[in-house]
Design a protein around this motif. Structure first.
Motif, PDB file in Angstrom:
ATOM      1  N   PHE A 150       0.504 -40.670  15.425  1.00  7.90           N
ATOM      2  CA  PHE A 150       1.026 -39.208  15.640  1.00  7.90           C
ATOM      3  C   PHE A 150       0.778 -38.140  17.312  1.00  7.90           C
ATOM      4  CE2 PHE A 150      -2.651 -39.073  12.874  1.00  7.90           C
ATOM      5  CZ  PHE A 150      -3.515 -37.677  13.398  1.00  7.90           C
ATOM      6  N   ALA A 151      -1.271 -38.927  17.367  1.00 10.53           N
ATOM      7  CA  ALA A 151      -1.225 -38.294  18.494  1.00 10.53           C
ATOM      8  C   ALA A 151      -0.607 -38.449  20.182  1.00 10.53           C
ATOM      9  CB  ALA A 151      -2.818 -38.519  18.321  1.00 10.53           C
ATOM     10  N   ASP A 152       0.283 -39.874  19.800  1.00  7.84           N
ATOM     11  CA  ASP A 152       0.739 -40.212  21.011  1.00  7.84           C
ATOM     12  C   ASP A 152       1.941 -39.702  21.014  1.00  7.84           C
ATOM     13  OD1 ASP A 152       2.020 -41.488  22.403  1.00  7.84           O
ATOM     14  OD2 ASP A 152       2.182 -43.680  22.206  1.00  7.84           O
ATOM     15  N   LYS A 153       1.896 -38.122  21.607  1.00  7.57           N
ATOM     16  CA  LYS A 153       2.907 -36.922  21.756  1.00  7.57           C
ATOM     17  C   LYS A 153       4.449 -37.466  22.464  1.00  7.57           C
ATOM     18  CE  LYS A 153       0.485 -33.330  21.078  1.00  7.57           C
ATOM     19  NZ  LYS A 153      -0.008 -31.724  21.687  1.00  7.57           N
ATOM     20  N   ASP A 154       4.371 -39.155  23.415  1.00  9.03           N
ATOM     21  CA  ASP A 154       5.308 -39.359  24.252  1.00  9.03           C
ATOM     22  C   ASP A 154       6.416 -40.234  22.943  1.00  9.03           C
ATOM     23  OD1 ASP A 154       4.397 -37.312  26.506  1.00  9.03           O
ATOM     24  OD2 ASP A 154       3.587 -39.796  27.497  1.00  9.03           O
TER      25      ASP A 154
END
Length: 215
Positions: free
Chosen positions: A165-169
């Protein structure tokens, strides 16, 4: 081709301990991509006829994605420390998630029963083809109408998972793919760790249960 219960194939980043703990039951596609159509025809979420064991979910996985194991015990220990110190913030929760590989999350799509089969078919096919996230699942209709979850329920939930979820891309790549497939609803994205920390609407820490919203 399908399985259910504690020994089911795991969701993105889900470990065996959690699978046993959550008690959810699944019918999981484990076949070859060319067998997906038959599986979906035989396990339509709107149809209770096949679901004699009252499985709660049907799920599929992206065969190109590796599964990783996360440390649930460590995450819960770190959460207890965080709560005891009254330092609960979204950033601190993200730090716990990254430290314990507890990073999975999902876009949530709600659809009426009359259109759920076609919508799910498109989501499932795209997931197995590697065009969405690492996995997807859809809530089912129970065969037993005595079950409280099956009484007058006409709406289903589809969850499309990403690994981090921290990988916004990547999160927004999947959102864009959903939009390109005709999904026009307001979508909310929820980290899996929020569920395990019981961060629901109105929680005492005033943490929004959904991390991202797409309208």
């Amino acid at each position: 081709m399908a399985c259910g219960g504690p020994n089911r194939r795991l969701e993105c980043g889900e470990d065996e301990e959690e699978a046993e703990e959550d008690k959810e039951t699944f019918t999981v596609f484990e076949g070859k991509p060319e067998e997906l159509g038959k599986f979906l025809d035989e396990h339509k979420p709107s149809d209770p006829a096949w679901n004699t064991e009252n499985k709660e979910w049907v799920s599929v996985h992206n065969p190109l994605e590796d599964r990783d194991l996360r440390d649930l015990d460590k995450a819960l220990d770190m959460w207890e420390d965080l709560v005891s110190n009254r330092r609960v913030t979204p950033k601190k929760i993200e730090e716990i998630a990254l430290a314990t590989k507890f990073t999975g999350g999902k876009w949530m799509i709600f659809k009426h029963r009359r259109i759920i089969d076609e919508t799910w078919k498109r989501m499932a096919e795209a997931t197995v083809a590697g065009k969405l996230g690492c996995s997807a699942k859809v809530s089912t209709t129970y065969a037993s109408d005595t079950n409280k979850r099956n009484r007058e329920i006409d709406q289903h939930l589809i969850c499309v998972f990403t690994k981090n979820f921290a990988d916004k891309d990547d999160v927004w790549r999947v959102e864009k793919a959903l939009r390109s497939m005709g999904i026009t609803d307001t979508l909310k994205y929820k980290p899996n760790i929020y569920t395990h920390f019981k961060l629901y609407l109105g929680n005492e820490y005033k943490i929004k249960p959904s991390l991202y919203t797409s309208k």
